[in-house]
Design an enzyme around this catalytic site. Structure first.
Site, PDB file in Angstrom:
ATOM      1  N   ASN A   1     -11.235  -2.357  -4.842  1.00  0.00           N
ATOM      2  CA  ASN A   1     -10.484  -1.369  -5.637  1.00  0.00           C
ATOM      3  C   ASN A   1     -11.210  -0.956  -6.924  1.00  0.00           C
ATOM      4  O   ASN A   1     -10.836   0.031  -7.553  1.00  0.00           O
ATOM      5  CB  ASN A   1      -9.072  -1.878  -5.958  1.00  0.00           C
ATOM      6  CG  ASN A   1      -8.129  -1.839  -4.771  1.00  0.00           C
ATOM      7  OD1 ASN A   1      -7.239  -2.679  -4.629  1.00  0.00           O
ATOM      8  ND2 ASN A   1      -8.292  -0.858  -3.885  1.00  0.00           N
TER       9      ASN A   1
ATOM     10  N   GLY B   1      -0.122   5.502  -4.392  1.00  0.00           N
ATOM     11  CA  GLY B   1      -0.716   6.787  -4.777  1.00  0.00           C
ATOM     12  C   GLY B   1      -0.107   7.934  -4.001  1.00  0.00           C
ATOM     13  O   GLY B   1       0.246   8.983  -4.568  1.00  0.00           O
TER      14      GLY B   1
ATOM     15  N   ASP C   1       0.827  -1.217   0.000  1.00  0.00           N
ATOM     16  CA  ASP C   1       0.000   0.000   0.000  1.00  0.00           C
ATOM     17  C   ASP C   1       0.860   1.265   0.000  1.00  0.00           C
ATOM     18  O   ASP C   1       1.974   1.264   0.521  1.00  0.00           O
ATOM     19  CB  ASP C   1      -0.918  -0.032   1.236  1.00  0.00           C
ATOM     20  CG  ASP C   1      -2.051   0.973   1.124  1.00  0.00           C
ATOM     21  OD1 ASP C   1      -2.405   1.360  -0.013  1.00  0.00           O
ATOM     22  OD2 ASP C   1      -2.584   1.383   2.174  1.00  0.00           O
TER      23      ASP C   1
ATOM     24  N   SER D   1      -7.861  -4.607   5.336  1.00  0.00           N
ATOM     25  CA  SER D   1      -8.541  -4.276   4.069  1.00  0.00           C
ATOM     26  C   SER D   1      -8.970  -5.523   3.301  1.00  0.00           C
ATOM     27  O   SER D   1      -8.744  -5.637   2.093  1.00  0.00           O
ATOM     28  CB  SER D   1      -7.645  -3.378   3.198  1.00  0.00           C
ATOM     29  OG  SER D   1      -7.296  -2.205   3.879  1.00  0.00           O
TER      30      SER D   1
ATOM     31  N   THR E   1     -11.154  -6.626  -4.141  1.00  0.00           N
ATOM     32  CA  THR E   1     -12.532  -6.590  -4.662  1.00  0.00           C
ATOM     33  C   THR E   1     -13.140  -5.199  -4.477  1.00  0.00           C
ATOM     34  O   THR E   1     -14.130  -4.869  -5.123  1.00  0.00           O
ATOM     35  CB  THR E   1     -13.424  -7.631  -3.943  1.00  0.00           C
ATOM     36  OG1 THR E   1     -13.190  -7.549  -2.533  1.00  0.00           O
ATOM     37  CG2 THR E   1     -13.120  -9.047  -4.395  1.00  0.00           C
TER      38      THR E   1
ATOM     39  N   ARG F   1      -4.661  -1.881   9.113  1.00  0.00           N
ATOM     40  CA  ARG F   1      -5.845  -2.709   8.850  1.00  0.00           C
ATOM     41  C   ARG F   1      -5.533  -3.755   7.789  1.00  0.00           C
ATOM     42  O   ARG F   1      -4.553  -3.655   7.074  1.00  0.00           O
ATOM     43  CB  ARG F   1      -7.027  -1.829   8.422  1.00  0.00           C
ATOM     44  CG  ARG F   1      -6.752  -0.924   7.242  1.00  0.00           C
ATOM     45  CD  ARG F   1      -8.000  -0.109   6.840  1.00  0.00           C
ATOM     46  NE  ARG F   1      -7.715   0.852   5.805  1.00  0.00           N
ATOM     47  CZ  ARG F   1      -7.632   2.176   5.985  1.00  0.00           C
ATOM     48  NH1 ARG F   1      -7.819   2.695   7.182  1.00  0.00           N
ATOM     49  NH2 ARG F   1      -7.366   2.981   4.978  1.00  0.00           N
TER      50      ARG F   1
ATOM     51  N   GLU G   1       1.728 -13.125  12.383  1.00  0.00           N
ATOM     52  CA  GLU G   1       2.365 -11.967  13.017  1.00  0.00           C
ATOM     53  C   GLU G   1       2.215 -10.788  12.048  1.00  0.00           C
ATOM     54  O   GLU G   1       2.177 -10.987  10.831  1.00  0.00           O
ATOM     55  CB  GLU G   1       3.848 -12.243  13.268  1.00  0.00           C
ATOM     56  CG  GLU G   1       4.102 -13.455  14.138  1.00  0.00           C
ATOM     57  CD  GLU G   1       3.464 -13.341  15.511  1.00  0.00           C
ATOM     58  OE1 GLU G   1       3.431 -12.213  16.054  1.00  0.00           O
ATOM     59  OE2 GLU G   1       2.998 -14.367  16.049  1.00  0.00           O
TER      60      GLU G   1
HETATM   61  C1  IPE Z   1      -5.353  -2.590   0.076  1.00  0.00           C
HETATM   62  O1  IPE Z   1      -5.061  -1.257  -0.111  1.00  0.00           O
HETATM   63  C2  IPE Z   1      -5.391  -3.294  -1.243  1.00  0.00           C
HETATM   64  C3  IPE Z   1      -4.106  -3.444  -1.923  1.00  0.00           C
HETATM   65  C4  IPE Z   1      -2.945  -3.097  -1.463  1.00  0.00           C
HETATM   66  C5  IPE Z   1      -4.190  -4.064  -3.212  1.00  0.00           C
HETATM   67  P1  IPE Z   1      -6.199  -0.164  -0.215  1.00  0.00           P
HETATM   68  O2  IPE Z   1      -5.521   1.129  -0.428  1.00  0.00           O
HETATM   69  O3  IPE Z   1      -7.219  -0.558  -1.224  1.00  0.00           O
HETATM   70  O4  IPE Z   1      -6.875  -0.231   1.226  1.00  0.00           O
HETATM   71  P2  IPE Z   1      -7.725   0.854   2.021  1.00  0.00           P
HETATM   72  O5  IPE Z   1      -8.771   1.387   1.086  1.00  0.00           O
HETATM   73  O6  IPE Z   1      -6.770   1.928   2.448  1.00  0.00           O
HETATM   74  O7  IPE Z   1      -8.264   0.127   3.196  1.00  0.00           O
HETATM   75  C1  IPE Z   2      -1.726   0.215  -3.266  1.00  0.00           C
HETATM   76  O1  IPE Z   2      -1.476   1.576  -3.314  1.00  0.00           O
HETATM   77  C2  IPE Z   2      -1.990  -0.375  -4.622  1.00  0.00           C
HETATM   78  C3  IPE Z   2      -3.395  -0.746  -4.862  1.00  0.00           C
HETATM   79  C4  IPE Z   2      -4.368  -0.691  -4.009  1.00  0.00           C
HETATM   80  C5  IPE Z   2      -3.716  -1.215  -6.192  1.00  0.00           C
HETATM   81  P1  IPE Z   2      -2.648   2.621  -3.301  1.00  0.00           P
HETATM   82  O2  IPE Z   2      -3.072   2.879  -4.707  1.00  0.00           O
HETATM   83  O3  IPE Z   2      -3.737   2.209  -2.395  1.00  0.00           O
HETATM   84  O4  IPE Z   2      -1.918   3.911  -2.742  1.00  0.00           O
HETATM   85  P2  IPE Z   2      -2.463   4.890  -1.617  1.00  0.00           P
HETATM   86  O5  IPE Z   2      -2.807   4.067  -0.430  1.00  0.00           O
HETATM   87  O6  IPE Z   2      -3.661   5.586  -2.193  1.00  0.00           O
HETATM   88  O7  IPE Z   2      -1.325   5.818  -1.359  1.00  0.00           O
HETATM   89 MG    MG Z   3      -4.071   2.458  -0.417  1.00  0.00          MG
END
Ligand code: IPE
Ligand code: IPE
Ligand code: MG
Length: 241
Positions: A76, A31, A28, A197, A74, A195, A208
């Site tokens: 995203n 972005g 994660d 997610s 699921t 979390r 762990e």
């Molecule tokens: C979890 O990250 C899913 C992946 C890393 C693929 P998210 O960015 O989708 O999770 P939330 O929305 O912060 O819980």
């Molecule tokens: C994780 O990075 C990749 C995916 C969920 C596909 P994010 O795209 O969630 O990046 P942030 O959490 O918004 O920074």
């Molecule tokens: Mg994210």
């Protein structure tokens, strides 16, 4: 020395003696990594693929047997269509490269999640990618359109369709996407959130956890070794003494 060498050759003296057999990673922060640099979020996803490659190699070199990574959930699909398209295109393009690497390194690739929503061409590509590496010893699972709740429902529905009326823990575990690789010993989440997610909720019962604020594209050897070092120090009791 593990099965890997090349550019990510690790100083094994830095590794603790106890290494998790199965590591799961919630990758994660792509972005936010990009935003911090004034780049579009998609740039973070591209950089994230490079990190994925490097970290996977580091894990197997360190002696890990199975790595399970969360690439697309699921949930995203709720993101802007352009971002979803970009991520799925990256996955599609990277799959070929990934299979080649897995073949060279002795890794069995599995794409876990509900693939039925993808195009016929993509489903075929996922199937053949898995078949090509099916004989190999190490395991890399990439979760795509994966959600733990959906996975458990899918398992239960399968059991119902088989006529089962009394369902055991083993029955459910044996119908999960991870049935052949078991539960993760260590779950790492980058990007600062504490979390799951919807990732491996059943399988995480006695895993762990290692959380770090580091965004996925910045995650490197130092961070991975820190996670391993913390894992090595934990006393896993599984409810016993
Ligand atoms: C979890 O990250 C899913 C992946 C890393 C693929 P998210 O960015 O989708 O999770 P939330 O929305 O912060 O819980
Ligand atoms: C994780 O990075 C990749 C995916 C969920 C596909 P994010 O795209 O969630 O990046 P942030 O959490 O918004 O920074
Ligand atoms: Mg994210």
């Amino acid at each position: 020395m593990g099965i890997f060498s090349a550019k990510n050759h690790l100083n094994e003296h830095m590794l603790p003696e106890i290494i998790p057999g199965h590591v799961a990673i919630i990758m994660d922060g792509n972005g936010r990594w990009a935003k911090k640099r004034g780049l579009p979020r998609t740039a973070g996803h591209s950089k994230g693929v490079k990190t994925f490659e490097d970290v996977i190699e580091m894990c197997f070199t360190a002696g890990v047997n199975t790595v399970t990574t969360y690439a697309f959930s699921t949930e995203n699909w709720k993101r802007p269509e352009s971002e979803v398209k970009y991520i799925l295109k990256l996955l599609d393009e990277y799959l070929d490269i990934c299979v080649e690497k897995c073949l060279k390194k002795g890794i069995r690739l599995r794409i876990i999640g509900d693939r039925s929503v993808f195009s016929e061409k993509m489903i075929e590509k996922m199937d053949t990618s898995e078949q090509k590496t099916a004989h190999l010893r190490y395991n890399l699972n990439v979760a795509v359109n994966y959600g733990s709740r959906a996975e458990i429902c899918h398992a239960v529905n399968q059991l119902i369709s088989e006529g089962k009326t009394n369902i055991s823990e083993n029955d459910i575990a044996s119908r999960l996407y991870t049935c052949e690789v078991g539960d993760p010993d260590l779950i790492i989440r980058t990007g600062g959130e504490l979390r799951l997610s919807n990732f491996l909720m059943w399988q995480a019962a006695y895993s762990e956890f290692y959380f770090t604020d580091t965004y996925w594209p910045d995650f490197g050897k130092k961070d991975l070794y820190k996670a391993f070092a913390k894992y090595a120090k934990t006393n896993r009791r599984f409810g016993g003494l």
